[in-house]
Every structure is written in structure tokens, then in C-alpha cells.
Design a protein around this motif. Sequence first.
Motif, mmCIF file in Angstrom:
data_model
loop_
_atom_site.group_PDB
_atom_site.id
_atom_site.type_symbol
_atom_site.label_atom_id
_atom_site.label_comp_id
_atom_site.label_asym_id
_atom_site.label_seq_id
_atom_site.Cartn_x
_atom_site.Cartn_y
_atom_site.Cartn_z
ATOM 1 N N GLY A 145 46.306 5.254 -10.907
ATOM 2 C CA GLY A 145 44.492 4.320 -11.403
ATOM 3 C C GLY A 145 43.956 5.602 -11.781
ATOM 4 N N VAL A 146 42.140 4.338 -12.215
ATOM 5 C CA VAL A 146 41.208 5.119 -12.447
ATOM 6 C C VAL A 146 40.477 5.484 -11.110
ATOM 7 C CG1 VAL A 146 39.015 4.916 -13.150
ATOM 8 C CG2 VAL A 146 41.241 4.346 -14.356
ATOM 9 N N ILE A 147 40.038 6.601 -11.386
ATOM 10 C CA ILE A 147 39.619 6.801 -9.414
ATOM 11 C C ILE A 147 38.018 7.615 -9.652
ATOM 12 C CG2 ILE A 147 40.149 8.971 -9.082
ATOM 13 C CD1 ILE A 147 39.562 7.050 -6.102
ATOM 14 N N GLY A 148 36.858 6.920 -9.489
ATOM 15 C CA GLY A 148 35.692 8.021 -9.691
ATOM 16 C C GLY A 148 34.644 8.051 -8.601
ATOM 17 N N ALA A 149 33.735 9.141 -9.368
ATOM 18 C CA ALA A 149 33.062 9.294 -7.924
ATOM 19 C C ALA A 149 31.038 9.274 -8.386
ATOM 20 C CB ALA A 149 33.717 10.536 -8.231
ATOM 21 N N THR A 150 30.788 9.404 -7.405
ATOM 22 C CA THR A 150 29.301 9.153 -7.933
ATOM 23 C C THR A 150 28.529 9.774 -6.693
ATOM 24 O OG1 THR A 150 29.044 6.790 -7.624
ATOM 25 C CG2 THR A 150 27.106 7.500 -7.391
ATOM 26 N N ALA A 151 27.446 11.107 -8.140
ATOM 27 C CA ALA A 151 26.999 12.204 -7.226
ATOM 28 C C ALA A 151 25.408 11.718 -6.828
ATOM 29 C CB ALA A 151 27.616 13.170 -8.197
ATOM 30 N N THR A 152 25.407 12.652 -5.922
ATOM 31 C CA THR A 152 23.816 11.811 -5.284
ATOM 32 C C THR A 152 22.700 13.398 -5.466
ATOM 33 O OG1 THR A 152 23.986 9.337 -4.477
ATOM 34 C CG2 THR A 152 21.830 10.333 -4.013
ATOM 35 N N ASN A 153 21.935 13.454 -5.815
ATOM 36 C CA ASN A 153 21.503 14.554 -5.734
ATOM 37 C C ASN A 153 19.804 14.254 -5.086
ATOM 38 O OD1 ASN A 153 18.479 13.388 -6.981
ATOM 39 N ND2 ASN A 153 19.596 14.639 -9.502
ATOM 40 N N GLU A 154 19.354 15.865 -5.211
ATOM 41 C CA GLU A 154 18.146 14.905 -3.836
ATOM 42 C C GLU A 154 16.702 14.437 -4.420
ATOM 43 O OE1 GLU A 154 16.919 19.293 -6.620
ATOM 44 O OE2 GLU A 154 19.045 17.822 -5.737
ATOM 45 N N PHE A 155 16.666 13.828 -5.418
ATOM 46 C CA PHE A 155 15.586 12.984 -6.091
ATOM 47 C C PHE A 155 16.614 11.754 -5.896
ATOM 48 C CE2 PHE A 155 15.089 16.630 -8.962
ATOM 49 C CZ PHE A 155 14.611 17.596 -8.325
ATOM 50 N N ASP A 156 17.550 11.723 -5.313
ATOM 51 C CA ASP A 156 18.603 10.529 -4.951
ATOM 52 C C ASP A 156 18.752 9.855 -6.392
ATOM 53 O OD1 ASP A 156 19.702 8.238 -3.511
ATOM 54 O OD2 ASP A 156 16.832 7.503 -3.507
ATOM 55 N N CYS A 157 18.841 10.929 -7.482
ATOM 56 C CA CYS A 157 19.210 10.388 -9.090
ATOM 57 C C CYS A 157 20.499 10.504 -8.932
ATOM 58 C CB CYS A 157 18.889 11.348 -9.895
ATOM 59 S SG CYS A 157 17.181 11.675 -9.895
#
Length: 762
Positions: A145-157
Motif C-alpha cells: 500500500g501507500v505509506i507517507g512521511a511528514t517531516a517537521t523542521n525547526e520552524f515547525d514547517c
Amino acid sequence: VSTPGDYSVAVTNSFGCIDSTAVTVTENPLPLPQIAGTLEYCAGAMTELDAGAGYDTYLWSTGSDSQMLEVSSPGMYSVAVTNSFGCIDSTEVSVAENELPQIEITGIPYYCEGTSTQLEVTGTFMSIEWTDSSVGSTLAVSNPGVIGATATNEFDCTAYEEITIEAIALPIAAAGDDLDLDCEVLTTSIGSDQTSSGPEYIYVWTGPGIDATNENTYQPTVDMEGQYSLVVTDTVHNCVSEVSMIQVVDLAFVPVVSLEVMDELDCETETVTLDASGSHTGPEVIYSWRDGAGETIAEGSEQMIEVSEPDTYTLQVMDMATGCNNEDSADVTENVDIPLAVAGDGGHLNCDILSYELDGTASESGTNISYSWSTTTGQISGGGDTATPEVTQPGIYLLTVLNEDNGCEGTDEVEVTQDIVAPMANAGEDQEIDCHSESVTINASGTSTGSNIVITWGYAGSSLTQNGLIFDVTDPGLYSLLVENTDNGCSSTSEVLVSLDADAPTGVLAEFETPTCFGDADGSIVVAGVEGGTPPYLYSINGEAFTGSPSYQGLMGGVYNLIVQDVEGCEYEQELILEDGNDLQLDLGEDQFINLGDDADVDAIVNVDPAELLSIVWQAQDSVDCGDCLSFTVQPMTTTDYTITIMDENGCIKTEDVTIFVDRPYEVFIPNAFSPNGDGVNDILSIFTGNDVSHIRSFLIFNRWGENVFEVYDFPPNDPGFGWDGYDRGKLYNAQVFTYFAEVEFIDGEVVLFKGDVTLMR
């Protein structure tokens, strides 16, 4: 006017007229705008600025006249506001645009069933959260299936990336069903069509029949039994199948052929059994029997057959289920040889030769040969089953020699003759002797005579020198005649009785009184009665004159010759034995040698029970205080004689003595050196003595200047507690030589002075 307050003005017109007026100037407050909101935003998004409420008008640098301003570009933003007084003021802020995280999902976008694939997020970020709520930059994925990843940087972006994962089915490895090899099926192809096929697949076989030539074959051919395994690899996706296994069993074998000939054709055995019962068996086993010409003589399931001819026979054992066979041969032999029987020379029996040993030793012999003798008229006394039996009667004797291996017999016979005719023996008529006729004539003239005849007379258990047939005798008794035929050893006997007239004395009844002690002359012999003869009787002992007294007194023990004479002058002579008296014996042993102070054991050995002794008396230089003892222990001071006198209940007395020699060796030892160094060895100078020393009267030690460094008085020997430890007045002397004087008193009271030098060593 820039200052609030009351202001007035006076004016003069052209006419010079002056007038004035006044006004109040009020200072209204300026608005104080403040821009609120987030002054930064993530690229691709926006932020909203708020100029604040309560103003009459708003004018943003973007031309917007709203209180709120949406900003999607970075830069300086200002706003001018007008309050209710019409006053205007402005403010500005800087809005920044933050970069989004840069991410990429790497990894193989598929996995083999039963395994997983490893994904990894790379880029610039502070944290990662996957769509399955897992966190971290890596993730093992085992579901498609589809697997996703959410990345967060130091600006909380945040930035989002996804990938599609595919599950790859494992290749199929089907080794197939178990297979058999046998003597007809020598090879077999292993593997199944259900195995995945195609150029993308690699096949790896393992097993005893696999080598470099067939290990990667789809369906290899093998010729060895064992376990085979197949692994299939999908080279596109690198997926490896499960191991599939097959068992190849080699049923080929060499049937056991156990062929045994149970016997040999011989004189007793007309047929023999060929026994193959130890051979391989089974429901599909065929036994084929062939003779020496190769002709089949039996075939089927029989494991035993009977044959009657000597030959080489072959058995083939075939397992029809596997086609395997084996064969073996065995020889049937024939043994009909007749053993040699030789009964030997004939024999002759007589009165000397009562038995004869037949000799069949010339016959065939061996561990397989047995002998049997038989006779109808003779007699076999022993060894009838040997080559040399004993026979005791004349007759014809038949020897049968049996070969026990083949049952064949050989026979021979021999004759044994006999001569046992005895000579005639006639000792003649009985005779009588009386005291007036001292001899009679024995007449054996009716006895056989000749050169082969030997005459022997016997009397009273002994042989006589007389060998004639007519002779005179003087002694009554039974005379025996032995007549022997030297030709055949046969003999005959006869007896003649020479009697003594009953009126003559024939015996005496004597009574004995033994001497009291050995060697005493107080014994006696009394003739209590006389058998035969006519009284009164006269008596003579040891050749003395005849007297009428039957009593002899004062005799010592010994042998006495008694003659009794009756009134007719007939005499009877008899030897009488008078036993000696009690032989009391006493022994104190050899003289003893001891040292002064030693003990000595004095033991009296007697040959009677001590309870039979009426008195025991000891005599010695020193008194012996042991009562009526037979042994004691003494410690004499000088050489001493010990004498014992004993008397038994018969009044017999015995005296014996022993001497104990006492030596005076003066067993005194004073060391000539000692080492008081505290090592526990030879630290003390003391006096050592034997048992002959009573005590030490004094022990004095002087140094080289004659000073007394140690003294001790009246102490026992062999006690280190009374020795010198090398100290004087609390100080240990250095190594030097000292002089000692020791007064030693011995147990017998003698005092001896010992002196000498001793070296102190350090």
C-alpha cells in the motif's frame, strides 16, 4: 500651535481699530496602532496581520483598508490608522517566509512475502512521523500500500512525501514426491512442474547426487539415495522460495545369500540338506537352485532342498520387487572311506597274567575315530571303547573302528587263550606237641613236584626257610603250604595245624604297678593267673632262678622276660613291659643378657597342667615375690641366678635354673654442639640417657674463662626443660666452646661424673 492651551489675538485694522478674541486649543491624542499576528509563515502558506480594532480607517501599504491583512509574501508591511479625532498614525512590521523541510523517501518499493522492506527519509528536518504513527527516519514495512512521511523542521514547517509499497509473491519450489531407486531403476528425475519457471528464476539443488553439472537444473537426474532440497530465487526481486525437500530411497541391495551344507554324504547319510534359511526373505523373493552343470533343480520359495549327489550347488536369491539378486555356491562332498581296523596280536592268560591288553593302535586313529570291542565268549573288563582294552577271559574279540565323520566302519578280530590249571597242595595231617614231645613231623608228600614247582612254607605270618615236603617243627601253630607252578603262575595252598597239649601253660595274666616317677625303682609285676598247665607253678624273671612267688617288687620301668613252669615241667615264656613313671619336665630357657635398667622375662615351661603342681619354689640372690607363679618380669641390678623347684601331685620333683647377665653400658649422651637459633631444632643442650639412669644429680656449664654460665640439680634425664638454651643473665652467648660437668646417678646407686666440651653455634 503645537501646544494645547488658550490662545487670543488682537487685531488693528486700517483704521487703527483694535479688537481681540480668544480661543482654546485642545490637543487630541494620536492613534497608537500595533500590528499583531505571526510575523513568519511556511513557504506555500500565509500569515494574517491584525492592525487592531477601534480605528475609523485603515490603510495598509498594500492598499488594503481592512483591519486584517493576509500576507503570503515576505517583506515590510505598514498600516496607517485614523482615530475618531481624525488623527492619523502608522506602524510597520517585517514578515519572514520560512523554508519547508526538504525530504525524500528512499528504499526498495517492494518486499518478498514473509519479509519486509526498509524505508528511510533523508533531507533537512527535525522529526519524522509516518502515516502509521511510527516516528523516526527509518521504517520496516511488511504490508503493501501507500505509506507517507511528514517531516517537521525547526520552524515547525512540515513537508509530506509518500511511496507505494508492493508485496512480491515468493517463487514456488516444488521438489516433488519421494522417489525410489532399485536394481532396475538406477536414476530418477527429481522436481515438479509446479515449480516457478522462467528466465528470471535460479534453481539451487542440494543433495548426495547433486554436483556442479546439475545443481541449477530445473529437474535434475540423480542416481544416489538421500534427501534433496530445492531453493528457487526470483532474480528480479531477489525473493527466495521456501525450501522444498524430497527423499530418494535406494531400494537396491545385495540380497543376503546364506547357503549352508548341513551334512556330508557318507555311509550313514544318503541325502544332505542345502539350507538357505539365513538368506534374504520376503513375499516377492524367488530362490533358484542349480547343480554343477548349471541346470535348475528347484525354483520357488523353498529355502531348503535335499540332494543325494556330491556336486557344487548354486543358489540365486532374487527380490522381484527391486530386481536385485545375489548368489552363492556350496560344495556337497562325499566321504565313504572305510577306516582301517587292526585288532593286533593274540594274547595268553594264566594265573600270573590275569588280564591282557589288546592292541588296536595300528588301526586308523584321529579325533573322528572311535573304537568298540565285543566278544561272545570272553570278558572285557575295561577300555572297551579304546584301542587298548583290558580282557580277563579267553575268547574271540571283535574290534570295530568307526569313522564318526562318515559313519563307515572297519572290523578285525583277535583270539586270547588261557592256562589256569593249579598244582596240587597237600600239607598232610594235623599234628600235636606236648611238653614231652617237643617236635612233630609235617608230611606233605601228596603235593605236586617238578622243576616248574616252587614250595613255600609259612608260619605266624612269616615265610620259613624250609622248602621240602617232609620236616620237623617244634612250635605249635598253623603252618601254611604254598605250591606255585612257575610255567603258568598258578598256585594252590594247604594248611596243617600243629597244636599244643592243653595241659601245658599257654598264657599268663599279669598286673603292673608303674614306678612313681621317671627312673624310680618302686614299680612291681604280679602274676595274677596262669592259663593252662598243672599247678603249682614256678616263676623266673630275666633268667633268675625259679621261685614260687608270682610277685616281683622294686622294679624300674622296662622289658622283663617271664617264664612260668608247671608241675609237669612244661614252660611258658612271655615278654612283659613295665611302663616308666611320670616324666616331669621343666625348662627355663637359655641364659639371658640385658643392660642395666632393662627388664627380663623369666618363664618356666612345664609339660603338665600347672594345676597338677603341688609346689613351686623360686630361689635367687634377690627375693622373687610371685607366689607359685611360673613366670615373672625382673630388673636385676647385677648378674643373678634364678632357680625353680617344682613338685607334682605324684611327688615327682624337678629343678632348673637360669642366669641373667647384666651389662653396664652407661647409656648417657650429651651433645657436643647445639644451635639456639629458635628454629626448633637442637635449640636446647640437654642430657639423654637410657633406662639405667635414675636421675641427674648436677649439670654445670662453664665458659672459657671458667665462669659458671648454667647449673641445675636433681632432675630427670631426657627432659629439655632442664637443659641450657645458651642464655646467661638474659643474654644469648656468641658462638664459642663451653665445658660441662654432669653427675649421673644410675638405678643401682652408682654415681658417675661425665665431662666434656660443647660448642654453641649461631
